[in-house]
Design a protein around this motif. Structure first.
Motif, PDB file in Angstrom:
ATOM      1  N   ARG A  45       0.851  -1.149   0.074  1.00  0.00           N
ATOM      2  CA  ARG A  45       0.027  -0.084   0.118  1.00  0.00           C
ATOM      3  C   ARG A  45       0.875   1.017  -0.062  1.00  0.00           C
ATOM      4  O   ARG A  45       0.611   2.147  -0.680  1.00  0.00           O
ATOM      5  CB  ARG A  45      -0.913   0.348   1.164  1.00  0.00           C
ATOM      6  CG  ARG A  45      -2.195  -1.053   1.169  1.00  0.00           C
ATOM      7  CD  ARG A  45      -2.947  -0.829   2.538  1.00  0.00           C
ATOM      8  NE  ARG A  45      -3.777   0.491   2.194  1.00  0.00           N
ATOM      9  CZ  ARG A  45      -4.381   1.067   3.231  1.00  0.00           C
ATOM     10  NH1 ARG A  45      -4.488   0.647   4.265  1.00  0.00           N
ATOM     11  NH2 ARG A  45      -5.081   2.133   2.937  1.00  0.00           N
ATOM     12  N   VAL A  67      -8.572  -2.974  10.376  1.00  0.00           N
ATOM     13  CA  VAL A  67      -8.185  -2.834   9.048  1.00  0.00           C
ATOM     14  C   VAL A  67      -6.654  -3.356   8.821  1.00  0.00           C
ATOM     15  O   VAL A  67      -5.841  -2.534   9.213  1.00  0.00           O
ATOM     16  CB  VAL A  67      -8.486  -1.621   8.544  1.00  0.00           C
ATOM     17  CG1 VAL A  67      -8.153  -1.612   7.093  1.00  0.00           C
ATOM     18  CG2 VAL A  67      -9.927  -1.132   8.829  1.00  0.00           C
ATOM     19  N   CYS A  68      -6.317  -4.405   8.141  1.00  0.00           N
ATOM     20  CA  CYS A  68      -4.828  -4.683   7.864  1.00  0.00           C
ATOM     21  C   CYS A  68      -4.848  -6.105   7.673  1.00  0.00           C
ATOM     22  O   CYS A  68      -5.874  -6.848   7.846  1.00  0.00           O
ATOM     23  CB  CYS A  68      -3.913  -4.087   8.745  1.00  0.00           C
ATOM     24  SG  CYS A  68      -2.295  -3.843   8.347  1.00  0.00           S
ATOM     25  N   GLY A 106      -9.440  -6.828   5.081  1.00  0.00           N
ATOM     26  CA  GLY A 106      -8.061  -6.851   4.693  1.00  0.00           C
ATOM     27  C   GLY A 106      -7.742  -8.182   4.082  1.00  0.00           C
ATOM     28  O   GLY A 106      -8.490  -9.130   4.194  1.00  0.00           O
ATOM     29  N   ASP A 153     -11.149   1.762  -1.871  1.00  0.00           N
ATOM     30  CA  ASP A 153     -11.320   3.032  -0.883  1.00  0.00           C
ATOM     31  C   ASP A 153     -12.766   3.487  -0.494  1.00  0.00           C
ATOM     32  O   ASP A 153     -12.615   3.718   0.735  1.00  0.00           O
ATOM     33  CB  ASP A 153     -10.273   4.183  -1.677  1.00  0.00           C
ATOM     34  CG  ASP A 153      -8.921   3.982  -1.566  1.00  0.00           C
ATOM     35  OD1 ASP A 153      -8.466   3.249  -0.641  1.00  0.00           O
ATOM     36  OD2 ASP A 153      -8.276   4.798  -1.993  1.00  0.00           O
ATOM     37  N   LEU A 201     -13.900   1.207   2.004  1.00  0.00           N
ATOM     38  CA  LEU A 201     -13.286   1.262   3.339  1.00  0.00           C
ATOM     39  C   LEU A 201     -13.666   2.563   3.917  1.00  0.00           C
ATOM     40  O   LEU A 201     -14.057   2.656   5.256  1.00  0.00           O
ATOM     41  CB  LEU A 201     -11.658   1.484   3.078  1.00  0.00           C
ATOM     42  CG  LEU A 201     -11.055   1.645   4.423  1.00  0.00           C
ATOM     43  CD1 LEU A 201     -11.141   0.494   5.459  1.00  0.00           C
ATOM     44  CD2 LEU A 201      -9.392   1.780   3.983  1.00  0.00           C
ATOM     45  N   CYS A 255     -15.410   2.616   7.829  1.00  0.00           N
ATOM     46  CA  CYS A 255     -15.082   3.740   8.828  1.00  0.00           C
ATOM     47  C   CYS A 255     -16.018   4.409   9.264  1.00  0.00           C
ATOM     48  O   CYS A 255     -16.022   4.770  10.558  1.00  0.00           O
ATOM     49  CB  CYS A 255     -13.882   4.295   8.384  1.00  0.00           C
ATOM     50  SG  CYS A 255     -12.359   3.401   8.219  1.00  0.00           S
ATOM     51  N   VAL A 263     -12.573   1.998  15.393  1.00  0.00           N
ATOM     52  CA  VAL A 263     -11.458   1.530  14.867  1.00  0.00           C
ATOM     53  C   VAL A 263     -10.649   1.092  15.948  1.00  0.00           C
ATOM     54  O   VAL A 263     -10.185   1.807  16.572  1.00  0.00           O
ATOM     55  CB  VAL A 263     -10.836   2.458  13.668  1.00  0.00           C
ATOM     56  CG1 VAL A 263      -9.567   1.536  13.259  1.00  0.00           C
ATOM     57  CG2 VAL A 263     -11.789   2.318  12.408  1.00  0.00           C
ATOM     58  N   GLN A 266      -6.706  -0.579  16.464  1.00  0.00           N
ATOM     59  CA  GLN A 266      -5.284  -1.210  16.093  1.00  0.00           C
ATOM     60  C   GLN A 266      -4.295  -1.614  17.277  1.00  0.00           C
ATOM     61  O   GLN A 266      -4.016  -0.796  18.054  1.00  0.00           O
ATOM     62  CB  GLN A 266      -4.770  -0.046  15.191  1.00  0.00           C
ATOM     63  CG  GLN A 266      -5.349   0.367  14.025  1.00  0.00           C
ATOM     64  CD  GLN A 266      -5.350  -0.845  13.066  1.00  0.00           C
ATOM     65  OE1 GLN A 266      -4.313  -1.535  12.673  1.00  0.00           O
ATOM     66  NE2 GLN A 266      -6.319  -1.359  12.318  1.00  0.00           N
ATOM     67  N   THR A 271      -3.853   3.213   8.651  1.00  0.00           N
ATOM     68  CA  THR A 271      -5.104   2.895   8.969  1.00  0.00           C
ATOM     69  C   THR A 271      -5.756   3.869  10.151  1.00  0.00           C
ATOM     70  O   THR A 271      -6.832   4.217  10.305  1.00  0.00           O
ATOM     71  CB  THR A 271      -5.438   1.336   9.453  1.00  0.00           C
ATOM     72  OG1 THR A 271      -4.384   1.198  10.516  1.00  0.00           O
ATOM     73  CG2 THR A 271      -5.021   0.483   8.264  1.00  0.00           C
ATOM     74  N   GLU A 327      -6.438   6.991   8.409  1.00  0.00           N
ATOM     75  CA  GLU A 327      -7.748   6.960   7.518  1.00  0.00           C
ATOM     76  C   GLU A 327      -8.706   6.843   8.409  1.00  0.00           C
ATOM     77  O   GLU A 327      -9.803   7.836   8.018  1.00  0.00           O
ATOM     78  CB  GLU A 327      -7.619   5.596   6.802  1.00  0.00           C
ATOM     79  CG  GLU A 327      -6.533   5.770   5.737  1.00  0.00           C
ATOM     80  CD  GLU A 327      -6.201   4.312   5.104  1.00  0.00           C
ATOM     81  OE1 GLU A 327      -5.803   4.360   4.208  1.00  0.00           O
ATOM     82  OE2 GLU A 327      -6.676   3.281   5.632  1.00  0.00           O
TER      83      GLU A 327
END
Length: 974
Positions: free
Chosen positions: A25, A226-227, A259, A291, A294, A298, A304, A306, A316, A319
């Motif tokens: 990416r 996301v990932c 992902g 996109d 996504l 979101c 979200v 992480q 992410t 974003e």
């Protein structure tokens, strides 16, 4: 250095598993940023030809921003990853080949986009060397393997690979770091080095997808990750944390994972979730999304999360910030560079801490549930900014290195490359070949059209498709700026020019007289012929052509072997299906002989969920009317009756049996109509031919001319009042075109291609496909209208001749005059050519999912190869599920048409043959499939045959067609 800055990038990180992860990416965003915001940069990218499918996928991705001439390939010899087999001589030769390749391109500076590539695959990144002769920079992302050696460097080869690559950063002319944290990491690991932070960005497309105002209402209790799901991403900790929540809360939280996950990774996470006694329906694996989707995810989730132990940068998180979405993230060192003050930071090693943050953010008292305004800091992270920093830094490095670089010619570069291989214990011819194939191949300045005619060159059987091939090859125009070459290939590596446009030379003469064809990125290959049996042979050479940048368009004449397999020879559907699946791997476009076929094909792509964009076109076939048109009506014509004409080979697909049934209904009522059939006898119509010749109206009102000349055919057209076309399926409809030239009206079965072709006729009506009564009503209506044969009109050139047809075909292919462009709904940025969609049956179907209707279309007739009686069955998929015969790895769950034998009391006796679906049966579609009843069953006089759909290893679906053995035997002996 000139005003144009020549930059080379190593594209291999777009070929490995990293292409669907953060590095892929990142590089994709950087390339877009340079292409969009640095017009003075002459950007070149090279791909590793030893990973051909991945190279084709990467080329397709890059072609949106990079000119084809600037995408190159080089050839190495590495067979496995360095962490798998160590630093072998073949890998060292590959490093030399890449350095030599870069030297041949002579950029102002080279950028090694990920020097750690090739641990577990054949990638060989550009490292500092003495051959390239240009300054080399790198990009550094993180030191995760170094920080977690027990997880990533637990064996000797992995450790040696990583430490060798890490040490190389000391010798790069400059190291570009994606964050200040990454820059600090690199300095700590290798000491003082020339490094610059270039940051990261959010794509312009992502920004454009953002709504003007943040969404104010979100789905409650929806948590988004996301990932990818590598170990350091720490995704299982989120699941552990959710399981520790209060019962009322953990039971309603939905965890969405977006992902590209491997099957193994998804299986492990699903097993983890279920092992924690969490509801299966609350875990969703979304896969890759573009996109726009996504942004939508979101915007709609509650938050979200992480949980990574370490990241080089948090794209992410950026974003989510831009979407105004509440963020929960691990407090790793790179995060403070990108995260806003409203983020909730937790300890990634403490599941209880993660649980507390989830409870607070998603709980009733969590004030963070409402949307947040994106921070100004987040908007500063753009690829324009990163691209500008990158180019400025690289240009400065190149400028300072220019004076110290000696001028070298091609011979000197080659000599240096060869000298560097002296210590390699490899055959000299392997070394020379590897280096030679990594040189830059020169290409012409004009595009070239290569028209494939393999099957016709090998054996001209006079089929309809081969007649088209010969007409196109003999009439297609070849201009200086767009030359046309006829091509032939009967092996996986060699293509030859066909010098005789009439295609009268055989394979041996063609090879002896024709020059070898070597494909370049300016070539467009048109797979015109019916070379279905050669699809495996052609696949390798065409993938290699795609690798070079050539385009490949495949001709599709019809979908009959897929949608009407019962009307073809039994050996045709599986061969045709495999050919089509192979053609989908190497084709950039398909061109069809009618709009109707193009529409059918687009629907097949949509049902398959074909994952790549594909150009779809169509062109009209030509027609020659000289001998046919220059005729007059026969003087013996009966003017008291209405004369109907049918033209075409006698075969089941043409619907002659339907027409005969319709006329029987009319003759029983003494309607004064006549039917003349013009066409040769085809296959599997012995019963129909016997019926014709024994018919009471034979020679009075029913006629068959099985060997008519063109002149005689013209007389029949001129004498007829109306043409009937009763086919079940077609790709075109030449008799309709010919009848139109004679000013004749048309009655045709209501299939899309007939409506399309008949649109240029003087008048047409349509009847229900396969319905004799519907056809009889149309014939009666025409007869009672009192219309008679009109005088032969002058052709108005409403239909193209073959020269015009060939010109139109060339325009579609070379001038991009496509009908449409198929775009997948959720296509990945990188999809290997071998991926053609999803049609494997993965679970037993319930009654609603297997709802169908069957009807008998034709039969019995002698089977093509087996000692059996063949029936043609119409199958309508009345469910919302796609069916195919492709089951699991053990062959279970595939859907088939089968037959079983039962005695008079309903007791099961035998299971018979089964027929595979050639590709798919889509929801709402009707197809025609064959089923064979063994002749040995005919001895069971009182038994009945059930023809029925079933799912292997599951169940028979019921609603069978029931046919008595007595009826089958009577028809077979008639």
């Amino acid at each position: 250095m000139s005003d144009t800055f020549r930059l080379w990038l190593d594209g291999q990180c777009l070929q490995t598993t990293n292409r669907n992860r953060g590095i892929g990416r990142y590089i994709g965003g950087l390339i877009r940023g340079i292409a969009d915001h640095a017009p003075h940069v002459d950007l070149h990218i090279s791909l590793n030809a030893d990973m051909p499918e991945e190279a084709v996928a990467a080329r397709d991705f890059l072609s949106r921003w990079i000119r084809p001439d600037n995408i190159h390939v080089w050839h190495g010899t590495a067979t496995q990853g360095e962490a798998v087999e160590g630093l072998t001589d073949k890998r060292l030769l590959s490093e030399t080949a890449l350095a030599y390749h870069v030297a041949c391109l002579a950029p102002d500076i080279a950028l090694s986009t990920n020097p750690f590539e090739g641990a577990n695959d054949r990638a060989v990144p550009l490292l500092p060397n003495r051959i390239s002769g240009v300054p080399i920079a790198s990009i550094f992302y993180d030191a995760i393997p170094f920080r977690f050696p027990d997880r990533y460097l637990s064996d000797k080869l992995s450790s040696q690979h990583y430490r060798r690559r890490l040490a190389a950063f000391r010798d790069f002319n400059c190291n570009l770091c994606i964050s200040d944290f990454a820059k600090e990491e690199l300095a700590n690991l290798i000491g003082v080095n020339p490094s610059v932070t270039i940051g990261a960005g959010i794509s312009d497309h992502f920004m454009n997808c953002l709504p003007p105002l943040p969404l104010q209402r979100r789905e409650q209790n929806a948590l988004l990750y996301v990932c990818d799901c590598d170990w350091h991403k720490n995704v299982p900790a989120v699941m552990e944390a959710i399981s520790q929540l209060e019962e009322t809360q953990k039971g309603v939280i939905k965890f969405l994972v977006v992902g590209n996950l491997s099957v193994d990774a998804e299986t492990l996470l699903r097993r983890k979730w279920l092992g924690l006694q969490l509801s299966e329906e609350n875990l969703q694996f979304i896969g890759h999304v573009p996109d726009g989707a996504l942004v939508d995810y979101c915007q709609r989730v509650s938050a979200v999360i992480q949980p990574s132990f370490m990241d080089g940068v948090g794209l992410t998180v950026l974003e989510a910030d831009l979407c105004g979405t509440p963020i929960m993230t691990a407090s790793s060192r790179a995060i403070p560079e990108v995260v806003n003050d409203n983020a909730h930071l937790f300890d990634p090693t403490d599941c209880a801490d993660i649980a507390r943050h989830i409870s607070h953010v998603l709980g009733a008292d969590g004030g963070a549930r409402s949307s947040l305004e994106a921070t100004d800091d987040a908007r500063e992270f753009s690829w324009k900014r990163t691209a500008t920093l990158t180019i400025d830094t690289l240009a400065n490095v190149a400028r300072h290195q220019t004076g110290s670089r000696p001028i070298r010619n091609a011979d000197l570069i080659a000599k240096e490359a060869l000298l560097s291989t002296d210590r390699l214990r490899l055959p000299q011819n392997l070394i020379i070949d590897c280096l030679a194939r990594s040189e830059i191949r020169k290409t012409g300045r004009t595009q070239r059209l290569v028209v494939e005619a393999t099957a016709t060159v090998i054996s001209d059987g006079g089929s309809g498709i081969q007649r088209v091939v010969k007409k196109i090859c003999s009439t297609i125009p070849s201009e200086t700026d767009a030359p046309v070459v006829i091509g032939f290939s009967d092996n996986s590596s060699e293509w030859f020019e066909v010098n005789d446009r009439r295609l009268s030379l055989g394979p041996k003469e063609t090879k002896e007289t024709g020059a070898r064809i070597f494909f370049t990125q300016r070539d467009h290959i048109l797979m015109l012929d019916s070379s279905w049996a050669f699809h495996h042979v052609h696949s390798k050479s065409l993938i290699n052509a795609r690798l070079r940048g050539a385009k490949v368009t495949t001709c599709l004449y019809d979908t009959v072997p897929l949608r009407a397999s019962g009307f073809t020879h039994s050996r045709m559907p599986p061969v045709f299906s495999q050919w089509l699946q192979t053609a989908l791997t190497y084709s950039t476009g398909f061109v069809c002989i009618s709009k109707a076929v193009a529409d059918e094909f687009v629907e097949i792509l949509r049902q398959l969920r074909f994952p790549r964009p594909l150009d779809i076109g169509f062109w009209p076939l030509g027609a020659d009317f000289g001998p046919i048109y220059e005729t007059t009506p026969e003087e013996t014509r009966d003017t008291s009756a209405t004369n109907f004409l049918m033209v075409g080979t006698i075969e089941p697909r043409k619907g002659y049996g339907v027409a005969l049934d319709a006329f029987d209904l009319l003759w029983e009522q003494n309607v004064n109509v006549k039917l003349t059939i013009v066409g040769k006898m085809g296959w599997n119509v012995e019963n129909l031919v016997r019926r014709l010749k024994r018919h009471p109206q034979w020679g009075r009102r029913l006629f068959w001319r099985d060997n008519a000349t063109d002149i005689e055919l013209g007389q029949e057209y001129a004498s007829a009042d109306c043409l009937i076309a009763s086919s079940f399926a077609e790709g075109f409809g030449l008799p309709i075109v010919e009848a139109g030239y004679f000013g004749k009206k048309i009655i045709a079965s209501d299939i899309p291609v007939f409506r399309e072709v008949a649109s240029k006729s003087v008048g047409s009506s349509f009847f229900a496909v396969g319905d004799p009564r519907s056809l009889a009503d149309s014939v009666r209506s025409f007869h009672e209208s009192g219309q008679s044969a009109s005088s032969v009109p002058k052709p108005d050139q409403a239909w193209e001749n073959w020269h015009q047809s060939a010109t139109r075909l060339k325009e579609v292919v070379l001038q991009d005059k496509w009908y449409c462009r198929y775009i997948p709904e959720n296509g990945s940025a990188f999809t290997n050519p071998s991926s053609i969609g999803t049609f494997t049956m993965t679970e037993p179907l319930n009654e609603a999912q297997s709802h169908q209707s069957l009807h008998l279309v034709d039969g019995p007739m002698s089977a093509d190869t087996n000692d059996a009686q063949k029936f043609i069955v119409g199958i309508s998929n009345e469910s919302d599920r796609l069916w195919s015969s492709k089951g699991d790895e053990n062959g279970a769950l595939g859907v088939f048409l089968g037959c079983r034998l039962f005695d008079a009391e309903g007791h099961f006796l035998h299971k018979g043959n089964r027929t595979a679906i050639p590709l798919i049966i889509a929801p709402g579609d009707t197809v025609y499939m064959p089923i064979e009843v063994p002749n040995e069953w005919l001895k069971y006089k009182e038994a009945v045959v059930h023809i029925e759909m079933f799912q292997e290893g599951s169940r028979w679906w019921g609603e069978a067609l029931v046919i008595s053995i007595r009826d089958i035997a009577a028809s077979a002996c008639a």
